[in-house]
Scaffold this motif. Structure first.
Motif, PDB file in Angstrom:
ATOM      1  N   TYR A 182      21.338 -13.245 -39.800  1.00  0.00           N
ATOM      2  CA  TYR A 182      21.097 -12.044 -38.998  1.00  0.00           C
ATOM      3  C   TYR A 182      19.803 -12.160 -38.190  1.00  0.00           C
ATOM      4  O   TYR A 182      19.743 -11.688 -37.046  1.00  0.00           O
ATOM      5  CB  TYR A 182      21.069 -10.806 -39.895  1.00  0.00           C
ATOM      6  CG  TYR A 182      22.395 -10.547 -40.578  1.00  0.00           C
ATOM      7  CD1 TYR A 182      23.597 -10.684 -39.887  1.00  0.00           C
ATOM      8  CD2 TYR A 182      22.457 -10.184 -41.919  1.00  0.00           C
ATOM      9  CE1 TYR A 182      24.815 -10.467 -40.504  1.00  0.00           C
ATOM     10  CE2 TYR A 182      23.677  -9.957 -42.549  1.00  0.00           C
ATOM     11  CZ  TYR A 182      24.848 -10.103 -41.841  1.00  0.00           C
ATOM     12  OH  TYR A 182      26.060  -9.882 -42.452  1.00  0.00           O
ATOM     13  N   THR A 195      20.616 -14.397 -35.274  1.00  0.00           N
ATOM     14  CA  THR A 195      21.441 -13.680 -34.296  1.00  0.00           C
ATOM     15  C   THR A 195      20.595 -12.744 -33.448  1.00  0.00           C
ATOM     16  O   THR A 195      20.745 -12.686 -32.216  1.00  0.00           O
ATOM     17  CB  THR A 195      22.541 -12.876 -35.017  1.00  0.00           C
ATOM     18  OG1 THR A 195      23.312 -13.762 -35.842  1.00  0.00           O
ATOM     19  CG2 THR A 195      23.460 -12.198 -34.016  1.00  0.00           C
ATOM     20  N   VAL A 248      29.071  -4.786 -38.651  1.00  0.00           N
ATOM     21  CA  VAL A 248      28.611  -5.695 -39.710  1.00  0.00           C
ATOM     22  C   VAL A 248      28.361  -4.909 -40.989  1.00  0.00           C
ATOM     23  O   VAL A 248      28.761  -5.324 -42.089  1.00  0.00           O
ATOM     24  CB  VAL A 248      27.331  -6.438 -39.267  1.00  0.00           C
ATOM     25  CG1 VAL A 248      26.627  -7.072 -40.465  1.00  0.00           C
ATOM     26  CG2 VAL A 248      27.668  -7.520 -38.248  1.00  0.00           C
ATOM     27  N   VAL A 258      34.316  -8.862 -36.179  1.00  0.00           N
ATOM     28  CA  VAL A 258      32.917  -8.724 -36.607  1.00  0.00           C
ATOM     29  C   VAL A 258      32.861  -8.349 -38.088  1.00  0.00           C
ATOM     30  O   VAL A 258      32.064  -8.913 -38.859  1.00  0.00           O
ATOM     31  CB  VAL A 258      32.187  -7.673 -35.745  1.00  0.00           C
ATOM     32  CG1 VAL A 258      30.848  -7.288 -36.379  1.00  0.00           C
ATOM     33  CG2 VAL A 258      31.940  -8.205 -34.339  1.00  0.00           C
ATOM     34  N   HIS A 282      33.855 -11.422 -40.060  1.00  0.00           N
ATOM     35  CA  HIS A 282      32.764 -12.400 -40.094  1.00  0.00           C
ATOM     36  C   HIS A 282      31.636 -11.938 -41.013  1.00  0.00           C
ATOM     37  O   HIS A 282      31.021 -12.756 -41.711  1.00  0.00           O
ATOM     38  CB  HIS A 282      32.222 -12.628 -38.680  1.00  0.00           C
ATOM     39  CG  HIS A 282      33.215 -13.274 -37.768  1.00  0.00           C
ATOM     40  ND1 HIS A 282      33.273 -13.014 -36.411  1.00  0.00           N
ATOM     41  CD2 HIS A 282      34.208 -14.167 -38.020  1.00  0.00           C
ATOM     42  CE1 HIS A 282      34.245 -13.719 -35.875  1.00  0.00           C
ATOM     43  NE2 HIS A 282      34.832 -14.423 -36.820  1.00  0.00           N
ATOM     44  N   LEU A 312      28.443 -14.663 -34.579  1.00  0.00           N
ATOM     45  CA  LEU A 312      28.045 -13.278 -34.307  1.00  0.00           C
ATOM     46  C   LEU A 312      27.524 -13.115 -32.882  1.00  0.00           C
ATOM     47  O   LEU A 312      27.778 -12.093 -32.229  1.00  0.00           O
ATOM     48  CB  LEU A 312      26.979 -12.830 -35.310  1.00  0.00           C
ATOM     49  CG  LEU A 312      27.457 -12.526 -36.733  1.00  0.00           C
ATOM     50  CD1 LEU A 312      26.285 -12.088 -37.600  1.00  0.00           C
ATOM     51  CD2 LEU A 312      28.547 -11.467 -36.736  1.00  0.00           C
TER      52      LEU A 312
END
Length: 274
Positions: free
Chosen positions: A23, A26, A126, A185, A188, A212
């Motif tokens: 994260y 991303t 997410v 999303v 994932h 992502l």
């Protein structure tokens, strides 16, 4: 029994660390993209280049897609330290440059507004994928069937928009594509966070961050129609100033203190001549 618990705790710690790295990476790719897009939108010399030579962006975008295919299917490449980071940065940067041709035609307030809307959508889904009890990784076949059906619907409505100029058909196209992306999303997110039937390997954080980031890019690409055509943010951010009018100066020949009128002058000249 105790060893099993320790292994489980170690796995959970490793999985949380993996998800955090994914994260953070991303978000880093997103911030890098926003900075460059704002620069292109604000500097006229750069935006003019990509408006006139949009093929530059096309080349970079196509190369980025080829590198993504290489990165996904050549598994050994993803685990060669140095090369994997180089390929990841090149993919991200080439995708960012690939959008310059569109960004150069969009006002910067709309870029910023839709950027944060797309980021918010990605991380909301997410979060939803992380907290829902249902395991989407078990339903991957259903997801692909839905994606195929939605693909047919989107092609139908985009043809109506292009060929028949049907009102709101492009909006329907955007809605169905966005739905597909946001479903994936959530899928994932579950593979990244783990604890499901299918999950990503703990050393595949670069691939996970790229996935992502690509989800975000698809949503952001869909927003360019609103950015360039409707310009919601720039339309409402500009405030119309009040126009002030200045009083015209009085005519020098029509004021009360002006000289004698034409008839008086003629009369005076006649008297002198007489």
């Amino acid at each position: 029994m105790e060893d099993r618990r320790q292994r489980l705790r170690a796995y959970r710690r490793a999985r949380r660390k993996f998800a955090l790295i994914v994260y953070v990476l991303t978000i880093a790719w997103m911030i890098l993209a926003l900075i460059q897009w704002i620069i292109v939108a604000l500097i006229a010399e750069i935006s003019d280049i990509f408006r006139a030579s949009y093929w530059i962006s096309i080349i970079f975008f196509v190369v980025a897609m080829l590198l993504v295919i290489l990165f996904i299917f050549l598994e050994k490449v993803r685990f060669i330290i140095g090369l994997n980071w180089l390929l990841t940065v090149l993919i991200v940067e080439f995708i960012i440059i690939g959008l310059f041709a569109l960004v150069s035609r969009s006002p910067w307030p709309d870029i910023v507004m839709w950027f944060f809307i797309c980021v918010l959508l990605v991380f909301i889904f997410v979060l939803l994928g992380s907290i829902i009890p249902h395991d989407l990784t078990l339903d991957v076949v259903i997801l692909f069937v839905l994606a195929f059906i939605f693909l047919m619907i989107t092609i139908y409505f985009i043809m109506l928009y292009i060929l028949l100029e049907m009102p709101y058909s492009f909006l329907i196209f955007q809605l169905f594509v966005s739905t597909i992306v946001l479903l994936f999303v959530m899928y994932h997110a579950q593979t990244i966070n783990g604890g499901r039937f299918a999950e990503m390997r703990l050393n595949d954080h670069l691939l996970a961050s790229l996935i992502l980031f690509h989800d975000f890019i698809i949503l952001f690409l869909l927003s360019f129609y609103a950015q360039i055509i409707h310009k919601f943010a720039s339309r409402y951010s500009t405030t119309g100033g009040e126009t002030t009018t200045q009083d015209a100066p009085p005519d020098s020949g029509s004021g009360p203190d002006s000289g004698p009128s034409g008839s008086d002058s003629e009369r005076g000249s006649g008297d002198v001549g007489g």
